[in-house]
Design an enzyme around this catalytic site. Sequence first.
Site, PDB file in Angstrom:
ATOM      1  N   TYR A  55       0.820  -1.216   0.000  1.00  8.42           N
ATOM      2  CA  TYR A  55       0.000   0.000   0.000  1.00  8.42           C
ATOM      3  C   TYR A  55       0.855   1.268   0.000  1.00  8.42           C
ATOM      4  O   TYR A  55       0.466   2.278  -0.579  1.00  8.42           O
ATOM      5  CB  TYR A  55      -1.005  -0.040   1.163  1.00  8.42           C
ATOM      6  CG  TYR A  55      -2.118  -1.027   0.893  1.00  8.42           C
ATOM      7  CD1 TYR A  55      -2.079  -2.309   1.443  1.00  8.42           C
ATOM      8  CD2 TYR A  55      -3.166  -0.697   0.042  1.00  8.42           C
ATOM      9  CE1 TYR A  55      -3.073  -3.230   1.154  1.00  8.42           C
ATOM     10  CE2 TYR A  55      -4.164  -1.617  -0.252  1.00  8.42           C
ATOM     11  CZ  TYR A  55      -4.113  -2.881   0.303  1.00  8.42           C
ATOM     12  OH  TYR A  55      -5.089  -3.795  -0.012  1.00  8.42           O
ATOM     13  N   HIS A 110     -14.978   0.882  -0.772  1.00  9.79           N
ATOM     14  CA  HIS A 110     -13.829   0.009  -0.465  1.00  9.79           C
ATOM     15  C   HIS A 110     -12.735   0.741   0.303  1.00  9.79           C
ATOM     16  O   HIS A 110     -11.602   0.251   0.399  1.00  9.79           O
ATOM     17  CB  HIS A 110     -13.258  -0.591  -1.758  1.00  9.79           C
ATOM     18  CG  HIS A 110     -14.168  -1.577  -2.404  1.00  9.79           C
ATOM     19  ND1 HIS A 110     -14.004  -2.008  -3.695  1.00  9.79           N
ATOM     20  CD2 HIS A 110     -15.287  -2.202  -1.947  1.00  9.79           C
ATOM     21  CE1 HIS A 110     -14.974  -2.865  -3.996  1.00  9.79           C
ATOM     22  NE2 HIS A 110     -15.754  -3.000  -2.962  1.00  9.79           N
ATOM     23  N   SER A 179     -15.309  -4.286 -13.906  1.00  6.43           N
ATOM     24  CA  SER A 179     -15.432  -5.566 -14.632  1.00  6.43           C
ATOM     25  C   SER A 179     -16.605  -6.405 -14.154  1.00  6.43           C
ATOM     26  O   SER A 179     -16.932  -7.415 -14.762  1.00  6.43           O
ATOM     27  CB  SER A 179     -14.139  -6.374 -14.442  1.00  6.43           C
ATOM     28  OG  SER A 179     -13.968  -6.685 -13.060  1.00  6.43           O
ATOM     29  N   ASN A 204     -17.895   1.314 -20.397  1.00  5.15           N
ATOM     30  CA  ASN A 204     -16.692   0.550 -20.076  1.00  5.15           C
ATOM     31  C   ASN A 204     -15.850   0.361 -21.334  1.00  5.15           C
ATOM     32  O   ASN A 204     -16.338   0.618 -22.447  1.00  5.15           O
ATOM     33  CB  ASN A 204     -17.121  -0.824 -19.523  1.00  5.15           C
ATOM     34  CG  ASN A 204     -16.137  -1.359 -18.496  1.00  5.15           C
ATOM     35  OD1 ASN A 204     -15.619  -0.618 -17.668  1.00  5.15           O
ATOM     36  ND2 ASN A 204     -15.867  -2.649 -18.565  1.00  5.15           N
ATOM     37  N   GLU A 206     -14.804  -2.502 -22.368  1.00  2.00           N
ATOM     38  CA  GLU A 206     -15.307  -3.754 -22.961  1.00  2.00           C
ATOM     39  C   GLU A 206     -16.449  -4.262 -22.103  1.00  2.00           C
ATOM     40  O   GLU A 206     -16.609  -3.814 -20.956  1.00  2.00           O
ATOM     41  CB  GLU A 206     -14.166  -4.794 -22.971  1.00  2.00           C
ATOM     42  CG  GLU A 206     -13.670  -5.090 -21.579  1.00  2.00           C
ATOM     43  CD  GLU A 206     -12.276  -5.655 -21.523  1.00  2.00           C
ATOM     44  OE1 GLU A 206     -11.750  -5.741 -20.402  1.00  2.00           O
ATOM     45  OE2 GLU A 206     -11.725  -5.973 -22.589  1.00  2.00           O
ATOM     46  N   ALA A 222     -12.788   5.571 -21.028  1.00  2.00           N
ATOM     47  CA  ALA A 222     -13.641   6.407 -20.166  1.00  2.00           C
ATOM     48  C   ALA A 222     -13.519   7.889 -20.498  1.00  2.00           C
ATOM     49  O   ALA A 222     -14.509   8.616 -20.477  1.00  2.00           O
ATOM     50  CB  ALA A 222     -13.275   6.164 -18.701  1.00  2.00           C
TER      51      ALA A 222
HETATM   52  N1  APR Z   1     -11.795   3.183 -19.785  1.00  2.00           N
HETATM   53  C1  APR Z   1     -12.907   2.479 -19.374  1.00  2.00           C
HETATM   54  N2  APR Z   1     -12.842   1.231 -18.820  1.00  2.00           N
HETATM   55  C2  APR Z   1     -11.624   0.688 -18.702  1.00  2.00           C
HETATM   56  C3  APR Z   1     -10.430   1.339 -19.114  1.00  2.00           C
HETATM   57  C4  APR Z   1     -10.561   2.648 -19.673  1.00  2.00           C
HETATM   58  N3  APR Z   1      -9.498   3.336 -20.094  1.00  2.00           N
HETATM   59  N4  APR Z   1      -9.363   0.506 -18.862  1.00  2.00           N
HETATM   60  C5  APR Z   1      -9.879  -0.622 -18.327  1.00  2.00           C
HETATM   61  N5  APR Z   1     -11.233  -0.521 -18.245  1.00  2.00           N
HETATM   62  C6  APR Z   1     -12.174  -1.510 -17.707  1.00  2.00           C
HETATM   63  C7  APR Z   1     -11.768  -2.950 -17.963  1.00  2.00           C
HETATM   64  O1  APR Z   1     -12.274  -3.391 -19.200  1.00  2.00           O
HETATM   65  C8  APR Z   1     -12.427  -3.675 -16.789  1.00  2.00           C
HETATM   66  O2  APR Z   1     -13.752  -4.072 -17.138  1.00  2.00           O
HETATM   67  O3  APR Z   1     -12.186  -1.358 -16.303  1.00  2.00           O
HETATM   68  C9  APR Z   1     -12.504  -2.603 -15.690  1.00  2.00           C
HETATM   69  C10 APR Z   1     -11.524  -2.811 -14.534  1.00  2.00           C
HETATM   70  O4  APR Z   1     -11.896  -3.989 -13.879  1.00  2.00           O
HETATM   71  P1  APR Z   1     -11.093  -4.492 -12.578  1.00  2.00           P
HETATM   72  O5  APR Z   1      -9.658  -4.413 -12.832  1.00  2.00           O
HETATM   73  O6  APR Z   1     -11.692  -5.801 -12.209  1.00  2.00           O
HETATM   74  O7  APR Z   1     -11.424  -3.376 -11.475  1.00  2.00           O
HETATM   75  P2  APR Z   1     -12.749  -3.184 -10.605  1.00  2.00           P
HETATM   76  O8  APR Z   1     -13.947  -3.684 -11.323  1.00  2.00           O
HETATM   77  O9  APR Z   1     -12.765  -1.788 -10.147  1.00  2.00           O
HETATM   78  O10 APR Z   1     -12.427  -4.154  -9.349  1.00  2.00           O
HETATM   79  C11 APR Z   1     -13.386  -4.216  -8.319  1.00  2.00           C
HETATM   80  O11 APR Z   1     -11.930  -5.623  -7.040  1.00  2.00           O
HETATM   81  O12 APR Z   1      -9.745  -6.015  -6.641  1.00  2.00           O
HETATM   82  C12 APR Z   1     -10.897  -5.541  -6.061  1.00  2.00           C
HETATM   83  O13 APR Z   1     -11.261  -3.978  -4.331  1.00  2.00           O
HETATM   84  C13 APR Z   1     -10.781  -4.088  -5.626  1.00  2.00           C
HETATM   85  O14 APR Z   1     -12.309  -2.258  -5.981  1.00  2.00           O
HETATM   86  C14 APR Z   1     -11.710  -3.358  -6.599  1.00  2.00           C
HETATM   87  C15 APR Z   1     -12.691  -4.430  -6.993  1.00  2.00           C
END
Ligand code: APR
Length: 238
Positions: A55, A110, A179, A204, A206, A222
């Site tokens: 962290y 979170h 995601s 998103n 994707e 985004a």
């Molecule tokens: N613009 C839009 N979306 C994007 C971009 C971008 N430039 N880059 C990546 N993404 C999308 C990806 O396609 C994916 O669907 O962002 C998403 C990121 O997903 P994760 O990495 O799984 O992150 P998140 O959904 O925030 O994770 C949820 O999981 O690890 C734990 O506590 C942590 O808060 C987090 C939680």
Amino acid sequence: MARPSIVVLTGAGISKESGLDTFRDKDGLWSKVRIEDVATPEAFERDPVRVHDFYNARRRGLRNSNVQPNAAHRALAELEQRWPGEVLLVTQNIDDLHERAGSRNLVHMHGELLKTRCVHCGALDADLGEISVELACTSCREAGRLRPHVVWFGEMPLEMDRIYEALAGCGLFISIGTSGNVYPAAGFVQEVRYRPGTRTVELNLEPSEGATVFEERHYGPATEIVPTYVSQLLAGAR
Ligand code: APR
């Protein structure tokens, strides 16, 4: 026509173009470190030095002067300021880019990277720099009882009552840059989708795990799709 209240959920994808890693993309954080080693209460019990190192490194990354709010963060702050109804921003992100962009009606479900929590007295401290097992709590003076103010796997997210109350009353739910792998956040769309008179939108890069539940979906970076969607919403074109 009364404008509905809005709940916006954001995830790591909204901060990607600001230079912060996501978690599950191919170059994401969880491709570099194991969740079991740094993001569970058991990991902290077992090896607090390793967890603090993880962290502390993320704090240094967030404080890097190149890491700034982007056009998507700014568009959401503008939506909050100009939308005639309530806009609640629920973020899974522990960075402070939404605040820096001007968002105020905000829930960090979170936790927050720049805050520590004392497991002895519960006090929250902001920005104590590098956290170590030697550092003492500024309230109770106990040493070695500070942990990152973040929600680890297996722990309850924060302010869930406030979030569910807002979901129960909103007319529009927008999910951005997540995601859809982690619950309860991944289940929020289900709370809104089947209520009459509501709309659910995914923005998103994707399709997420829950993409098919959303009535409306737009894909792209985004910083492109969020400002476009917000300006159309404010122009009443949506
Ligand atoms: N613009 C839009 N979306 C994007 C971009 C971008 N430039 N880059 C990546 N993404 C999308 C990806 O396609 C994916 O669907 O962002 C998403 C990121 O997903 P994760 O990495 O799984 O992150 P998140 O959904 O925030 O994770 C949820 O999981 O690890 C734990 O506590 C942590 O808060 C987090 C939680």
